[in-house]
Design a protein around this motif. Sequence first.
Motif, PDB file in Angstrom:
ATOM      1  N   GLN A 123       0.833  -1.203   0.000  1.00 30.60           N
ATOM      2  CA  GLN A 123       0.000   0.000   0.000  1.00 30.60           C
ATOM      3  C   GLN A 123       0.868   1.253   0.000  1.00 30.60           C
ATOM      4  OE1 GLN A 123      -2.629  -0.303   3.380  1.00 30.60           O
ATOM      5  NE2 GLN A 123      -3.532  -2.211   2.680  1.00 30.60           N
ATOM      6  N   LEU A 124       1.945   1.232   0.775  1.00 31.27           N
ATOM      7  CA  LEU A 124       2.862   2.365   0.823  1.00 31.27           C
ATOM      8  C   LEU A 124       3.491   2.608  -0.543  1.00 31.27           C
ATOM      9  CD1 LEU A 124       4.506   4.496   2.382  1.00 31.27           C
ATOM     10  CD2 LEU A 124       6.170   2.690   2.891  1.00 31.27           C
ATOM     11  N   SER A 125       3.915   1.536  -1.195  1.00 34.03           N
ATOM     12  CA  SER A 125       4.536   1.652  -2.516  1.00 34.03           C
ATOM     13  C   SER A 125       3.577   2.279  -3.520  1.00 34.03           C
ATOM     14  CB  SER A 125       4.983   0.271  -3.009  1.00 34.03           C
ATOM     15  OG  SER A 125       5.452   0.336  -4.344  1.00 34.03           O
ATOM     16  N   GLN A 126       2.353   1.788  -3.550  1.00 38.06           N
ATOM     17  CA  GLN A 126       1.368   2.310  -4.492  1.00 38.06           C
ATOM     18  C   GLN A 126       1.045   3.775  -4.208  1.00 38.06           C
ATOM     19  OE1 GLN A 126      -2.010  -0.330  -4.357  1.00 38.06           O
ATOM     20  NE2 GLN A 126      -0.894  -2.065  -5.209  1.00 38.06           N
ATOM     21  N   SER A 127       0.918   4.113  -2.936  1.00 40.13           N
ATOM     22  CA  SER A 127       0.567   5.483  -2.571  1.00 40.13           C
ATOM     23  C   SER A 127       1.697   6.455  -2.914  1.00 40.13           C
ATOM     24  CB  SER A 127       0.241   5.571  -1.082  1.00 40.13           C
ATOM     25  OG  SER A 127      -0.901   4.805  -0.765  1.00 40.13           O
ATOM     26  N   LEU A 128       2.942   6.056  -2.660  1.00 40.94           N
ATOM     27  CA  LEU A 128       4.069   6.930  -2.971  1.00 40.94           C
ATOM     28  C   LEU A 128       4.201   7.136  -4.478  1.00 40.94           C
ATOM     29  CD1 LEU A 128       6.795   5.731  -0.436  1.00 40.94           C
ATOM     30  CD2 LEU A 128       5.546   7.892  -0.419  1.00 40.94           C
ATOM     31  N   GLN A 129       3.991   6.063  -5.240  1.00 41.84           N
ATOM     32  CA  GLN A 129       4.042   6.194  -6.699  1.00 41.84           C
ATOM     33  C   GLN A 129       2.934   7.109  -7.201  1.00 41.84           C
ATOM     34  OE1 GLN A 129       4.656   2.476  -8.955  1.00 41.84           O
ATOM     35  NE2 GLN A 129       5.293   1.523  -7.047  1.00 41.84           N
ATOM     36  N   ARG A 130       1.740   6.970  -6.635  1.00 40.81           N
ATOM     37  CA  ARG A 130       0.625   7.813  -7.042  1.00 40.81           C
ATOM     38  C   ARG A 130       0.899   9.276  -6.671  1.00 40.81           C
ATOM     39  NH1 ARG A 130      -2.208   8.301 -10.853  1.00 40.81           N
ATOM     40  NH2 ARG A 130      -1.845  10.520 -10.620  1.00 40.81           N
ATOM     41  N   TYR A 131       1.453   9.498  -5.508  1.00 42.78           N
ATOM     42  CA  TYR A 131       1.744  10.855  -5.045  1.00 42.78           C
ATOM     43  C   TYR A 131       2.812  11.506  -5.928  1.00 42.78           C
ATOM     44  CZ  TYR A 131       2.726  14.627  -1.696  1.00 42.78           C
ATOM     45  OH  TYR A 131       2.896  15.845  -1.086  1.00 42.78           O
ATOM     46  N   ARG A 132       3.844  10.755  -6.260  1.00 39.99           N
ATOM     47  CA  ARG A 132       4.899  11.294  -7.126  1.00 39.99           C
ATOM     48  C   ARG A 132       4.334  11.645  -8.501  1.00 39.99           C
ATOM     49  NH1 ARG A 132       7.798   9.810 -11.299  1.00 39.99           N
ATOM     50  NH2 ARG A 132       9.885  10.705 -11.600  1.00 39.99           N
ATOM     51  N   LYS A 133       3.499  10.766  -9.048  1.00 39.93           N
ATOM     52  CA  LYS A 133       2.912  11.039 -10.357  1.00 39.93           C
ATOM     53  C   LYS A 133       2.021  12.268 -10.296  1.00 39.93           C
ATOM     54  CE  LYS A 133       0.651   8.827 -14.281  1.00 39.93           C
ATOM     55  NZ  LYS A 133       0.082   7.565 -14.833  1.00 39.93           N
ATOM     56  N   ALA A 134       1.302  12.439  -9.195  1.00 42.09           N
ATOM     57  CA  ALA A 134       0.451  13.613  -9.040  1.00 42.09           C
ATOM     58  C   ALA A 134       1.284  14.889  -9.065  1.00 42.09           C
ATOM     59  CB  ALA A 134      -0.338  13.521  -7.731  1.00 42.09           C
ATOM     60  N   MET A 135       2.457  14.851  -8.459  1.00 38.88           N
ATOM     61  CA  MET A 135       3.350  16.013  -8.488  1.00 38.88           C
ATOM     62  C   MET A 135       3.763  16.345  -9.911  1.00 38.88           C
ATOM     63  SD  MET A 135       5.942  15.306  -5.326  1.00 38.88           S
ATOM     64  CE  MET A 135       5.421  15.301  -3.622  1.00 38.88           C
ATOM     65  N   VAL A 136       4.134  15.313 -10.659  1.00 40.55           N
ATOM     66  CA  VAL A 136       4.573  15.516 -12.044  1.00 40.55           C
ATOM     67  C   VAL A 136       3.437  16.094 -12.881  1.00 40.55           C
ATOM     68  CG1 VAL A 136       5.365  14.353 -14.147  1.00 40.55           C
ATOM     69  CG2 VAL A 136       6.336  13.719 -11.926  1.00 40.55           C
ATOM     70  N   MET A 137       2.249  15.500 -12.748  1.00 37.72           N
ATOM     71  CA  MET A 137       1.108  15.946 -13.553  1.00 37.72           C
ATOM     72  C   MET A 137       0.675  17.363 -13.188  1.00 37.72           C
ATOM     73  SD  MET A 137       0.567  13.761 -15.780  1.00 37.72           S
ATOM     74  CE  MET A 137       0.937  12.063 -16.185  1.00 37.72           C
ATOM     75  N   ALA A 138       0.753  17.704 -11.918  1.00 35.64           N
ATOM     76  CA  ALA A 138       0.371  19.059 -11.509  1.00 35.64           C
ATOM     77  C   ALA A 138       1.231  20.098 -12.222  1.00 35.64           C
ATOM     78  CB  ALA A 138       0.497  19.203  -9.995  1.00 35.64           C
ATOM     79  N   GLY A 139       2.493  19.755 -12.456  1.00 37.93           N
ATOM     80  CA  GLY A 139       3.373  20.672 -13.157  1.00 37.93           C
ATOM     81  C   GLY A 139       3.028  20.835 -14.626  1.00 37.93           C
TER      82      GLY A 139
END
Length: 301
Positions: A123-139
Amino acid sequence: MDAQTLRQLSRQLVRQLGMLDSQCGNMELTPVQAHVLIELETQPCTVNDMATRLNVDKSNASRTLAVLSNAGLVISRPHPDDKRSQIATLTPEGAARLAELHQRLNAQVDGFLAQMDVDEIEQLSQSLQRYRKAMVMAGRQHGYTIRPLTPLDNAAIAAVVRRVSAEYGLTADKGYGVADPTLDSMSEVYQPARHAYWVIEHQHRVLGGGGIAALTGTEDICELQKMYFLPELRGRGLARKLAVKALRFAREQGYRACYLETTANLVEAIALYESLGFHHIQEPMGSTGHDACEIQMVKWF
């Protein structure tokens, strides 16, 4: 979790990992220097490449590479394709220092993970990957606006639906959404309570949209409807951002679940819905009138 809480947790993580210390892994390497060595392990870099990878300014990247070069951990040579720039690589000493750093930091993180069970780690792995992708997409979303549909948008969003439908072969004669008689007056369709539709606008152009409406024939279940996006809008995470907005609205309106219908032609859309927690079901729910959509999915709140 709100932004304030997430920022607090992030600060605590940074401190716990020693990222504010002048030494990384109890070695004579600053955190930035450690990151530079790690990037060079993957492939050689110019100063500009390094600045981009670390998301730092060029002077910071240049200064750090110079310090590591003076320490004998990095060597720079003329770039084979551009003699005006230098390309940096690890020296044998730099590779050895990095291997030791990996060993120390992996041991530290293994100690953290030993406090968690396998499913928690996943769950931690999936959440961190999702959070990182959200940062990239926000940019990538600067200049794009998600706003409620207005009557002035009717012609523009209808044109988007028709163009995307034609792109994927979703013709009106097959019973897809493009055949809806209300397609040219969508602002009226989403006027009732607990209904909403949003468009994505860029430089005064409507490039896509999606909405929520009560699912006909059911109680307390809504439908995610008319998610259509022009090609120039894709790859920026905006479809997901709009879908998340719609799902939050659905919860606020008291719906117990969100249903949708789609077709196998829309591979990207299916992947998006699955990532949002929608599950495939075998039978349609409610009465949408879109009998050509052979894939049904639902997300329970």
